[in-house]
Structures are given as C-alpha cells and as structure tokens.
Design an enzyme around this catalytic site. Structure first.
Site: not given
Ligand code: C5P
Length: 285
Positions: A15, A101, A141
C-alpha cells in the site's frame, strides 16, 4: 487464488499513503489518524499448504525475514486457528518482493493474505468484516490490507471506509537502504513544536476532479522522518528537481515520486535505480 490439493496462494499487495493526517495522541499510546490508503501492484506471493502435524511453519525465499512468532504471518495463522478453535498445522510460504520496514505495509499485507487463504483452506467462511476485526489485533494496517483498493482509514488506522477509487495512477517508489521504526517516528511527531493540522484526507475527498491530484498528496510524518534521516529529505528535493513531487509513504523511508510527465518519470527511475536497487514504478489498483 489458485487451488491444487490442499494448496492455496495469492498476491499480497503493498500500500501507499496518498494522505496521512495525525490527529492526536491517544491514552492507549496510539495516534488517531486519517489516511487515504491505496493498494499498488507491487506484491509478495503468499502460499498456504496443509501439514500432517499441528505445526505452523513459515518458509521464505529472502534472508532477513524472521520465520518465528516475530513474523506477522505466523501470528496471523496462530490467532485465526485459536479463534476458530482449530488444530490443523500449516506450511506458510512467502515470496518476498515488497521492501521491509519501508512504509509499504508489506508485513501487514502478508498477514492479511494469510488470513484470507486460511479462511478458505480451513473452510471457515468468515465474512470480511470478521477477518478485519481479527486483523486489527495483529496491526493497524492489516484491516486495510484485507480489503485493499482505495480507502479512508481512521481510528488508529484500523477503521476502513471505501472511497472513490484512485486506481490507474503510476507512481515511482524509491526506498533508501535503511528501514525505520514506526513507533520512533510517531514519538518524534509528539515532540514537534508546531504540529501540522492540515486535514489533507478531507480536502482530497472533497475535490471536484482528478486535476491537481498529486498536489493533494500529503504526509504529516514526513517532516519527522526527514529530520531523523536527511536522505529522505534529499530524495524529495531531488524528485522536485526532476519535475516531480516527492511525498513519503507511511512512516517512511520510501518516497513516492509523482510525475505528470511519464518521460520525466522514466528518467528519474533510471537515475534512482543506479543508486537505489529498491526503485519501482507501480500502478495503483
Ligand atoms: O498497529 P501497529 O502494531 O502496526 O503499530 C506499531 C506502533 O506504531 C504502535 O505500537 C505505535 O507506537 C505506533 N502507532 C501509533 N499510532 C497509530 C499506528 C501506530 O502511534 N495509529
């Protein structure tokens, strides 16, 4: 999804944040946010396969991916199995393509795909809303990743509302060669003297047309991450010098390059790819 005997697999899409507004710190340590989140076609591949024993075993093609309970896929499988009252073991396989990350929700996307696949493999037939409630316990998320597309996320990011699709945009992604810690960036935000209150998400949703859409991309955490990691700010400036607009996604460090001229984007891609192996051109889906 594709079915063989006891094997299911699907892509797990990354995303981007089209907007990220931080509204304030909550008593539980999280921050209330408003974000327009968007799936892109950069993806991992997640596979699940029945096992004869009751173990949950993760395999990955990428060194550096933790294979134990630190991995959100393993936690997703354990949590779903416990909540569903099952005992079956499963082999989970991760083909990693999304940088780690990076602000691209790769780990959350993998967990979301694991929940979708195990829901089918174990014939649970849970509706999406129930998977999303469970996903919120794994990470802020994960509910968005379960739904995908274009959505307004609120609360700590786990409350998802579909909004008008922003599919079909082409975006350059450049990830500098380090990861960032989301809690560290949110803590840095709390220390900002003049906190932004831009409500970029609302303004983007109220727009009348797609014209000038790139100018409405905004991220309240960008200033914090760029302050801690100057390379992020430098990337944003270099993108501007190439005719685009640079905006960070999530808590970073990946920077999106937004270009209205595709030749300028291709030139930027070629230039950045020489320095940053994790450079991608993606489409919103
Ligand atoms: O929900 P998740 O586990 O992904 O969040 C990781 C960390 O990021 C949280 O522990 C918190 O420190 C920070 N965070 C936050 N506000 C949010 C989302 C995450 O402060 N809305």
């Amino acid at each position: 999804m594709h079915v063989e005997t006891g094997v299911l697999e699907m892509p797990a899409y990354a995303k981007i944040n089209i907007t990220l507004d931080v509204l304030g710190l909550r008593s539980d340590g999280y921050h209330d946010v408003e974000m327009i989140m968007q799936s892109v076609d950069l993806h991992d591949i997640v596979r699940v396969q029945r096992r004869k024993d009751d173990a949950i075993v993760l395999h990955s093609d990428t060194p550096g991916v933790p294979l134990d309970e630190r991995n959100l896929m393993v936690r997703a499988a354990s949590l779903l199995r416990r909540e569903a009252g099952g005992e079956s073991g499963v082999d989970l396989t991760l083909g990693k393509r999304i940088p780690i990350a990076a602000g691209l929700a790769g780990g959350s996307a993998d967990a979301a795909a694991t929940l979708h696949l195990l829901n089918r493999l174990w014939s649970l037939e849970w509706p999406l809303s129930r998977l999303m409630d469970l996903g919120a316990r794994l990470g802020s998320d994960v509910p968005f990743c379960l739904q995908g597309g274009t959505a307004l996320a609120s609360g700590r990011g786990e409350r998802i509302e579909a909004v008008q699709s922003l599919a079909g945009l082409t975006v350059l992604l450049v990830k500098p060669p380090f990861g960032v810690s989301t809690p560290e960036i949110y803590k840095g935000f709390d220390r900002l003297e003049n906190k932004p209150l831009r409500q970029a998400s609302r303004r983007l949703l109220e727009r009348q047309s797609q014209d000038g859409l790139f100018a409405l991309f905004h991220n309240d955490l960008q200033e914090v991450t760029a302050g801690l990691y100057p390379e992020v700010g430098e990337l944003i400036e270099r993108i501007a010098g190439m005719g685009g607009r640079g905006v960070m996604t999530g808590s970073g460090p990946t920077v999106m390059g937004l270009f209205t001229d595709s030749a300028e984007m291709q030139r930027a891609r070629e230039l950045f790819a020489r320095q940053y192996p994790e450079t991608y051109v993606v489409r919103t889906i």
